[in-house]
Design an enzyme around this catalytic site. Structure first.
Site, PDB file in Angstrom:
ATOM      1  N   LYS A   1       0.834  -1.202   0.000  1.00 41.73           N
ATOM      2  CA  LYS A   1       0.000   0.000   0.000  1.00 41.73           C
ATOM      3  C   LYS A   1       0.869   1.254   0.000  1.00 41.73           C
ATOM      4  CE  LYS A   1      -1.934   2.404   3.343  1.00 41.73           C
ATOM      5  NZ  LYS A   1      -1.795   3.763   2.785  1.00 41.73           N
TER       6      LYS A   1
ATOM      7  N   GLY B   1       7.479   4.705   7.926  1.00 41.97           N
ATOM      8  CA  GLY B   1       6.598   5.836   8.191  1.00 41.97           C
ATOM      9  C   GLY B   1       6.876   6.420   9.556  1.00 41.97           C
ATOM     10  N   SER B   2       5.826   6.925  10.197  1.00 45.99           N
ATOM     11  CA  SER B   2       6.018   7.630  11.463  1.00 45.99           C
ATOM     12  C   SER B   2       6.255   6.658  12.619  1.00 45.99           C
ATOM     13  CB  SER B   2       4.789   8.491  11.757  1.00 45.99           C
ATOM     14  OG  SER B   2       3.666   7.676  11.912  1.00 45.99           O
ATOM     15  N   THR B   3       6.963   7.138  13.620  1.00 47.81           N
ATOM     16  CA  THR B   3       7.230   6.329  14.802  1.00 47.81           C
ATOM     17  C   THR B   3       5.924   5.970  15.515  1.00 47.81           C
ATOM     18  OG1 THR B   3       9.431   7.247  15.024  1.00 47.81           O
ATOM     19  CG2 THR B   3       8.482   6.324  17.011  1.00 47.81           C
TER      20      THR B   3
ATOM     21  N   GLY C   1       4.381   3.118  13.730  1.00 49.26           N
ATOM     22  CA  GLY C   1       5.253   1.960  13.954  1.00 49.26           C
ATOM     23  C   GLY C   1       4.972   1.302  15.300  1.00 49.26           C
TER      24      GLY C   1
ATOM     25  N   GLU D   1      10.926   0.959   9.705  1.00 47.79           N
ATOM     26  CA  GLU D   1      11.879   2.037   9.400  1.00 47.79           C
ATOM     27  C   GLU D   1      11.133   3.324   9.689  1.00 47.79           C
ATOM     28  OE1 GLU D   1      13.440   4.933   7.964  1.00 47.79           O
ATOM     29  OE2 GLU D   1      13.326   4.116   5.940  1.00 47.79           O
TER      30      GLU D   1
ATOM     31  N   CYS E   1      13.825  10.680   6.026  1.00 50.96           N
ATOM     32  CA  CYS E   1      13.938  10.210   7.408  1.00 50.96           C
ATOM     33  C   CYS E   1      15.363  10.365   7.916  1.00 50.96           C
ATOM     34  CB  CYS E   1      13.476   8.772   7.513  1.00 50.96           C
ATOM     35  SG  CYS E   1      14.101   7.758   6.179  1.00 50.96           S
TER      36      CYS E   1
ATOM     37  N   GLU F   1      11.030  15.205  15.396  1.00 53.98           N
ATOM     38  CA  GLU F   1      11.170  15.157  13.943  1.00 53.98           C
ATOM     39  C   GLU F   1      10.207  16.156  13.291  1.00 53.98           C
ATOM     40  OE1 GLU F   1      11.676  11.686  10.700  1.00 53.98           O
ATOM     41  OE2 GLU F   1       9.738  11.681  11.687  1.00 53.98           O
TER      42      GLU F   1
HETATM   43  P1  NAI Z   1       2.173   7.724   8.652  1.00 50.58           P
HETATM   44  O1  NAI Z   1       3.100   6.878   9.438  1.00 50.58           O
HETATM   45  O2  NAI Z   1       0.813   7.980   9.195  1.00 50.58           O
HETATM   46  O3  NAI Z   1       1.979   7.098   7.182  1.00 50.58           O
HETATM   47  C1  NAI Z   1       2.863   6.188   6.562  1.00 50.58           C
HETATM   48  C2  NAI Z   1       2.072   5.057   5.933  1.00 50.58           C
HETATM   49  O4  NAI Z   1       1.395   4.326   6.952  1.00 50.58           O
HETATM   50  C3  NAI Z   1       0.985   5.515   4.978  1.00 50.58           C
HETATM   51  O5  NAI Z   1       0.902   4.601   3.913  1.00 50.58           O
HETATM   52  C4  NAI Z   1      -0.268   5.453   5.831  1.00 50.58           C
HETATM   53  O6  NAI Z   1      -1.451   5.269   5.105  1.00 50.58           O
HETATM   54  C5  NAI Z   1       0.011   4.234   6.690  1.00 50.58           C
HETATM   55  N1  NAI Z   1      -0.699   4.192   7.967  1.00 50.58           N
HETATM   56  C6  NAI Z   1      -1.185   5.224   8.701  1.00 50.58           C
HETATM   57  N2  NAI Z   1      -1.765   4.778   9.832  1.00 50.58           N
HETATM   58  C7  NAI Z   1      -1.642   3.429   9.829  1.00 50.58           C
HETATM   59  C8  NAI Z   1      -2.028   2.388  10.727  1.00 50.58           C
HETATM   60  N3  NAI Z   1      -2.646   2.658  11.864  1.00 50.58           N
HETATM   61  N4  NAI Z   1      -1.723   1.113  10.413  1.00 50.58           N
HETATM   62  C9  NAI Z   1      -1.068   0.827   9.272  1.00 50.58           C
HETATM   63  N5  NAI Z   1      -0.691   1.764   8.378  1.00 50.58           N
HETATM   64  C10 NAI Z   1      -0.968   3.047   8.645  1.00 50.58           C
HETATM   65  O7  NAI Z   1       2.926   9.082   8.362  1.00 50.58           O
HETATM   66  P2  NAI Z   1       2.277  10.508   7.968  1.00 50.58           P
HETATM   67  O8  NAI Z   1       1.047  10.735   8.793  1.00 50.58           O
HETATM   68  O9  NAI Z   1       2.171  10.551   6.511  1.00 50.58           O
HETATM   69  O10 NAI Z   1       3.422  11.481   8.448  1.00 50.58           O
HETATM   70  C11 NAI Z   1       3.533  11.867   9.814  1.00 50.58           C
HETATM   71  C12 NAI Z   1       4.970  12.044  10.188  1.00 50.58           C
HETATM   72  O11 NAI Z   1       5.667  10.810  10.095  1.00 50.58           O
HETATM   73  C13 NAI Z   1       5.773  12.957   9.287  1.00 50.58           C
HETATM   74  O12 NAI Z   1       5.572  14.301   9.603  1.00 50.58           O
HETATM   75  C14 NAI Z   1       7.161  12.485   9.537  1.00 50.58           C
HETATM   76  O13 NAI Z   1       7.650  13.077  10.723  1.00 50.58           O
HETATM   77  C15 NAI Z   1       7.010  11.004   9.753  1.00 50.58           C
HETATM   78  N6  NAI Z   1       7.320  10.233   8.519  1.00 50.58           N
HETATM   79  C16 NAI Z   1       8.460   9.482   8.471  1.00 50.58           C
HETATM   80  C17 NAI Z   1       8.804   8.820   7.310  1.00 50.58           C
HETATM   81  C18 NAI Z   1      10.035   8.019   7.188  1.00 50.58           C
HETATM   82  O14 NAI Z   1      10.551   7.856   6.079  1.00 50.58           O
HETATM   83  N7  NAI Z   1      10.552   7.428   8.236  1.00 50.58           N
HETATM   84  C19 NAI Z   1       7.977   8.907   6.109  1.00 50.58           C
HETATM   85  C20 NAI Z   1       6.757   9.658   6.274  1.00 50.58           C
HETATM   86  C21 NAI Z   1       6.474  10.302   7.445  1.00 50.58           C
HETATM   87 MG    MG Z   2      -0.392   9.583   9.756  1.00 50.08          MG
END
Ligand code: NAI
Ligand code: MG
Length: 485
Positions: free
Chosen positions: A191, A243-245, A248, A265, A299, A396
């Site tokens: 996804k 994605g976000s901590t 995670g 990650e 990240c 972050e």
């Molecule tokens: P997010 O962690 O919510 O989204 C990343 C992915 O996870 C997306 O595909 C989203 O649809 C999915 N997701 C969201 N909630 C989920 C859940 N409960 N269970 C499974 N999958 C889920 O990140 P978001 O809201 O886009 O960004 C928030 C913050 O996260 C950013 O401001 C940044 O600080 C951090 N981030 C870190 C990244 C990295 O590369 N380590 C990448 C993107 C965001």
């Molecule tokens: Mg989110």
């Protein structure tokens, strides 16, 4: 050399926009399940836009629990009946084919990546897309050599991998996830992030054109709820998340007690450390590359600068001058250095942190450029005079915002750099190899770059310490999370 005084020497470039007409984006995308395009059971679609113009590009399906189930079933079926049984050499051929098709369509993919994600075309053209292809090439090579990668250990595939990726490197993250999973004989449900689904859907088209057996890779779109349904599906063997901590941690909780394997990650807050014996001009370029290119949506972005006291004034002055020469604006322009922030939500988050930093009493410095009135943009920003206790140092931000701290000794900077919940990456700039070795052995960070920054290669493992997650992607290490021994 550019200084703040002569930075009016910045050249004005004529616009050099990349043509968009060869990028074929459908009006609407369904879910890619079992090798076919399937309408979502929810009957819902959501808009996907260009963050630099706020124009709608397309609409994509929102997968519900039923669709997730369908995708996992397709992946299971393909695993048991086809993929697991196929000779590894044949699996490798498919992976190479995907790599070549990404190369063949690289121009279109780059344009779509920049349209949908807001990153400068130079970055998607020169980094994201070629590196995505390279990941498939690299892991394609491992497919029939697993016995050599792990001698006498009899590596076996796991089954179905659920893979959830973010919006900062949409196609590249898909490649990081899919390539090692396929090479090790697993099947996939992937996804992409809700704000950047288009290149993953293009990859689905490529996968279809490659004649990959149906169900080996399924690509479904949706929000966090869809991701959660993937994580919680009982027939998933492996979860890979970037994605976000916060999310995670949620995933970790929800699979506790199950047999599912997990790699995470997550966030980062990398220290970029400049010693007084560093080549200062190169270091300044590395600092800019580390935090301002790609809008700080990385990240491993070098978001905390540590400068040794004796050169702090010089580094800050040169950094300010260099910031004046950065070109901010249309991601489709080949001259652009800093493109659009990926979404309105992310821009709001960054702006909130700008307020926090000012409230904490830090000196804020921004490039004096103007930014487009439409779309989501943020000027490159410095917070000067930062200290460990400041929120902008600890949390972050994920935007083009750099905090600057000074230090006197190597012991001091190691302690400060490590004193953070994250540990994904770090940078060090010095003329002395001994300092580099001293630092790399003491930094609690998965990657430490020396006299360079943000260098990536498919052969090199990447991943974090502490709240930056666990498991490694890339290289030989990247095969392991998809295998059982
Ligand atoms: P997010 O962690 O919510 O989204 C990343 C992915 O996870 C997306 O595909 C989203 O649809 C999915 N997701 C969201 N909630 C989920 C859940 N409960 N269970 C499974 N999958 C889920 O990140 P978001 O809201 O886009 O960004 C928030 C913050 O996260 C950013 O401001 C940044 O600080 C951090 N981030 C870190 C990244 C990295 O590369 N380590 C990448 C993107 C965001
Ligand atoms: Mg989110």
């Amino acid at each position: 050399m550019i200084t703040e005084k002569n930075s009016e020497f910045k050249w004005d470039y004529a616009p050099a926009p990349e043509a968009k007409d060869h990028a074929k984006i459908k009006k609407q995308y369904d879910l890619f399940i079992n090798g076919e395009w399937v309408k979502p059971s929810t009957k819902k679609y959501f808009d996907t836009i260009s963050p630099s113009s706020e124009e709608k590009l397309s609409e994509v399906a929102e997968a519900g629990e039923k669709d997730v189930d369908l995708a996992v079933k397709a992946a299971r079926n393909a695993y048991e009946k086809t993929w697991k049984k196929m000779p590894a050499k044949e699996r490798g051929k498919y992976i190479f084919r995907i790599a070549r098709m990404i190369q063949e369509r690289s121009r279109e993919l780059a344009v779509i990546e920049s349209l949908n994600g807001g990153k400068p075309i130079r970055e998607s053209r020169d980094f994201d897309i070629p590196t995505a292809a390279n990941h498939f090439f690299y892991y394609g090579g491992w497919a029939d050599k697993l016995e050599y990668a792990f001698p006498n250990r009899n590596p076996k595939s796991l089954g179905v991998a659920a893979q959830i990726i973010p919006w900062n490197f949409p196609l590249l993250m898909a490649a990081w996830k899919i390539a090692p999973a396929l090479a090790t004989g697993n099947t996939v449900v992937l996804k992409p992030a809700e704000s950047t689904p288009l290149t993953a859907l293009k990859l689905a088209e490529i996968i279809q054109d490659c004649d990959l057996p149906p169900g080996v890779v399924n690509i479904i779109t949706g929000f966090g709820k869809t991701g959660a349904a993937m994580v919680n599906h009982p027939d998933v063997n492996k979860i890979a998340f970037t994605g976000s901590t916060d999310v995670g941690k949620l995933i970790q909780k929800s699979i506790a007690g199950s047999n599912k394997k997990l790699t995470l990650e997550l966030g980062g807050k990398a220290a970029n450390i400049v010693f007084d014996d560093a080549p200062i001009n190169q270091a300044v370029e590395g600092i800019v590359n580390g935090i301002f290119f790609n809008q700080g949506h990385v990240c491993c972005a070098g978001s905390r600068l540590f400068v040794q006291e004796g050169v702090a004034a010089e580094v800050i002055q040169k950094l300010k001058a260099r910031m004046e020469t950065l070109i901010i604006g249309d991601p489709m322009d080949k001259n652009t250095d800093v493109g659009a922030i990926n979404s309105k939500e992310q821009l709001l988050k960054i702006n909130e942190y700008l307020k926090v930093g000012v409230k904490e009493g830090l000196e804020l410095h921004q490039s004096s450029c103007s930014i487009p009135s439409k779309g989501f943009f943020c000027k490159p920003t410095l917070f000067i005079g930062a200290a460990q206790s400041h929120r902008v140092v600890q949390e972050e931000i994920f935007g083009p915002v750099l905090t600057i701290q000074t230090f006197r000794t190597i012991e001091e900077v190691i302690e400060k750099a490590n004193n953070i919940p994250y540990g994904l990456s770090a940078g060090v700039w010095t003329d002395k190899g001994s300092k580099i070795f001293n630092l790399t052995s003491k930094m609690r960070a998965g990657v430490v770059w020396a006299n360079t920054y943000n260098k990536f290669d498919p052969t090199s493992p990447f991943g974090g310490y502490k709240e930056s997650g666990f498991g490694r992607e890339g290289g030989l290490h990247g095969l392991m999370p998809y295998l059982t021994f």
